[in-house]
Design a protein around this motif. Structure first.
Motif, PDB file in Angstrom:
ATOM      1  N   ARG A  12       0.834  -1.201   0.000  1.00  0.00           N
ATOM      2  CA  ARG A  12       0.000   0.000   0.000  1.00  0.00           C
ATOM      3  C   ARG A  12       0.872   1.255   0.000  1.00  0.00           C
ATOM      4  O   ARG A  12       0.589   2.213  -0.723  1.00  0.00           O
ATOM      5  N   LEU A  13       1.948   1.247   0.763  1.00  0.00           N
ATOM      6  CA  LEU A  13       2.855   2.392   0.784  1.00  0.00           C
ATOM      7  C   LEU A  13       3.468   2.619  -0.596  1.00  0.00           C
ATOM      8  O   LEU A  13       3.550   3.755  -1.071  1.00  0.00           O
ATOM      9  N   GLU A  14       3.868   1.546  -1.250  1.00  0.00           N
ATOM     10  CA  GLU A  14       4.428   1.662  -2.600  1.00  0.00           C
ATOM     11  C   GLU A  14       3.388   2.215  -3.579  1.00  0.00           C
ATOM     12  O   GLU A  14       3.718   3.023  -4.450  1.00  0.00           O
ATOM     13  N   GLU A  15       2.134   1.777  -3.426  1.00  0.00           N
ATOM     14  CA  GLU A  15       1.057   2.282  -4.277  1.00  0.00           C
ATOM     15  C   GLU A  15       0.859   3.785  -4.053  1.00  0.00           C
ATOM     16  O   GLU A  15       0.704   4.552  -5.010  1.00  0.00           O
ATOM     17  N   ILE A  16       0.895   4.205  -2.811  1.00  0.00           N
ATOM     18  CA  ILE A  16       0.735   5.626  -2.482  1.00  0.00           C
ATOM     19  C   ILE A  16       1.857   6.438  -3.115  1.00  0.00           C
ATOM     20  O   ILE A  16       1.622   7.494  -3.701  1.00  0.00           O
ATOM     21  N   VAL A  17       3.071   5.941  -3.022  1.00  0.00           N
ATOM     22  CA  VAL A  17       4.214   6.648  -3.612  1.00  0.00           C
ATOM     23  C   VAL A  17       4.021   6.793  -5.125  1.00  0.00           C
ATOM     24  O   VAL A  17       4.229   7.877  -5.687  1.00  0.00           O
ATOM     25  N   ARG A  18       3.585   5.714  -5.785  1.00  0.00           N
ATOM     26  CA  ARG A  18       3.355   5.785  -7.237  1.00  0.00           C
ATOM     27  C   ARG A  18       2.292   6.830  -7.572  1.00  0.00           C
ATOM     28  O   ARG A  18       2.461   7.622  -8.501  1.00  0.00           O
ATOM     29  N   LEU A  19       1.202   6.834  -6.808  1.00  0.00           N
ATOM     30  CA  LEU A  19       0.125   7.792  -7.059  1.00  0.00           C
ATOM     31  C   LEU A  19       0.597   9.232  -6.862  1.00  0.00           C
ATOM     32  O   LEU A  19       0.271  10.118  -7.665  1.00  0.00           O
ATOM     33  N   LEU A  20       1.363   9.457  -5.815  1.00  0.00           N
ATOM     34  CA  LEU A  20       1.860  10.807  -5.556  1.00  0.00           C
ATOM     35  C   LEU A  20       2.880  11.243  -6.606  1.00  0.00           C
ATOM     36  O   LEU A  20       2.912  12.402  -7.000  1.00  0.00           O
ATOM     37  N   GLU A  21       3.714  10.303  -7.051  1.00  0.00           N
ATOM     38  CA  GLU A  21       4.718  10.638  -8.062  1.00  0.00           C
ATOM     39  C   GLU A  21       4.079  11.007  -9.394  1.00  0.00           C
ATOM     40  O   GLU A  21       4.620  11.824 -10.137  1.00  0.00           O
ATOM     41  N   LYS A  22       2.930  10.404  -9.705  1.00  0.00           N
ATOM     42  CA  LYS A  22       2.221  10.752 -10.938  1.00  0.00           C
ATOM     43  C   LYS A  22       1.784  12.211 -10.922  1.00  0.00           C
ATOM     44  O   LYS A  22       1.763  12.858 -11.961  1.00  0.00           O
ATOM     45  N   GLY A  23       1.398  12.688  -9.749  1.00  0.00           N
ATOM     46  CA  GLY A  23       0.977  14.076  -9.606  1.00  0.00           C
ATOM     47  C   GLY A  23      -0.369  14.391 -10.234  1.00  0.00           C
ATOM     48  O   GLY A  23      -0.669  15.537 -10.516  1.00  0.00           O
ATOM     49  N   GLU A  24      -1.187  13.368 -10.462  1.00  0.00           N
ATOM     50  CA  GLU A  24      -2.471  13.565 -11.127  1.00  0.00           C
ATOM     51  C   GLU A  24      -3.633  13.745 -10.154  1.00  0.00           C
ATOM     52  O   GLU A  24      -4.704  14.197 -10.558  1.00  0.00           O
ATOM     53  N   ALA A  25      -3.428  13.405  -8.891  1.00  0.00           N
ATOM     54  CA  ALA A  25      -4.510  13.498  -7.910  1.00  0.00           C
ATOM     55  C   ALA A  25      -4.717  14.949  -7.500  1.00  0.00           C
ATOM     56  O   ALA A  25      -3.762  15.734  -7.447  1.00  0.00           O
ATOM     57  N   PRO A  26      -5.960  15.330  -7.218  1.00  0.00           N
ATOM     58  CA  PRO A  26      -6.216  16.682  -6.716  1.00  0.00           C
ATOM     59  C   PRO A  26      -5.475  16.900  -5.395  1.00  0.00           C
ATOM     60  O   PRO A  26      -5.136  15.939  -4.691  1.00  0.00           O
ATOM     61  N   LEU A  27      -5.241  18.149  -5.053  1.00  0.00           N
ATOM     62  CA  LEU A  27      -4.473  18.484  -3.854  1.00  0.00           C
ATOM     63  C   LEU A  27      -5.054  17.827  -2.607  1.00  0.00           C
ATOM     64  O   LEU A  27      -4.311  17.248  -1.807  1.00  0.00           O
ATOM     65  N   ASN A  28      -6.361  17.874  -2.425  1.00  0.00           N
ATOM     66  CA  ASN A  28      -6.992  17.290  -1.248  1.00  0.00           C
ATOM     67  C   ASN A  28      -6.708  15.792  -1.160  1.00  0.00           C
ATOM     68  O   ASN A  28      -6.361  15.275  -0.096  1.00  0.00           O
TER      69      ASN A  28
END
Length: 78
Positions: A12-28
Motif C-alpha cells: 500500500r505504501l508503494e502504491e501511495i508513492v506511485r500515485l503521488l509521483e504521478k501528480g495527477e490526484a487533486p491536492l486534497n
C-alpha cells in the motif's frame, strides 16, 4: 478486508508513492495519501524495530554448545 501484514502495508505504501509521483490526484486527495503514507511508514518502522529486537545470533562455545546473543546491527556491519 485484507489482513494488515507487513507485506500488505508495504504494498500500500508503494502504491501511495506511485500515485503521488504521478501528480495527477487533486491536492486534497494528495494530502490524504501523504498522511496515510506517513502513518504507514511509521507503522512499518515500528514493525521492523520489533523484528530486529527478536533476532538473535547463535554462537558455538568452545565446548560445542550453542548460546544465544542479542543481535547487534553495528557488530554485524563490520
Amino acid at each position: 478486508m485484507a489482513e494488515k501484514t507487513f507485506e500488505n502495508q508495504m504494498e500500500r505504501l508503494e502504491e501511495i508513492v506511485r500515485l503521488l509521483e504521478k501528480g495527477e490526484a487533486p491536492l486534497n486527495e494528495s494530502m490524504k495519501l501523504f498522511e496515510e503514507g506517513t502513518k504507514l511508514s511509521a507503522a512499518l518502522g515500528r514493525l521492523l524495530d520489533k523484528a530486529e529486537q527478536k533476532v538473535t545470533v547463535m554462537q558455538e562455545t568452545a565446548q560445542g554448545e550453542l548460546t544465544e546473543h542479542p543481535f547487534d546491527a553495528e557488530e554485524a556491519a563490520k
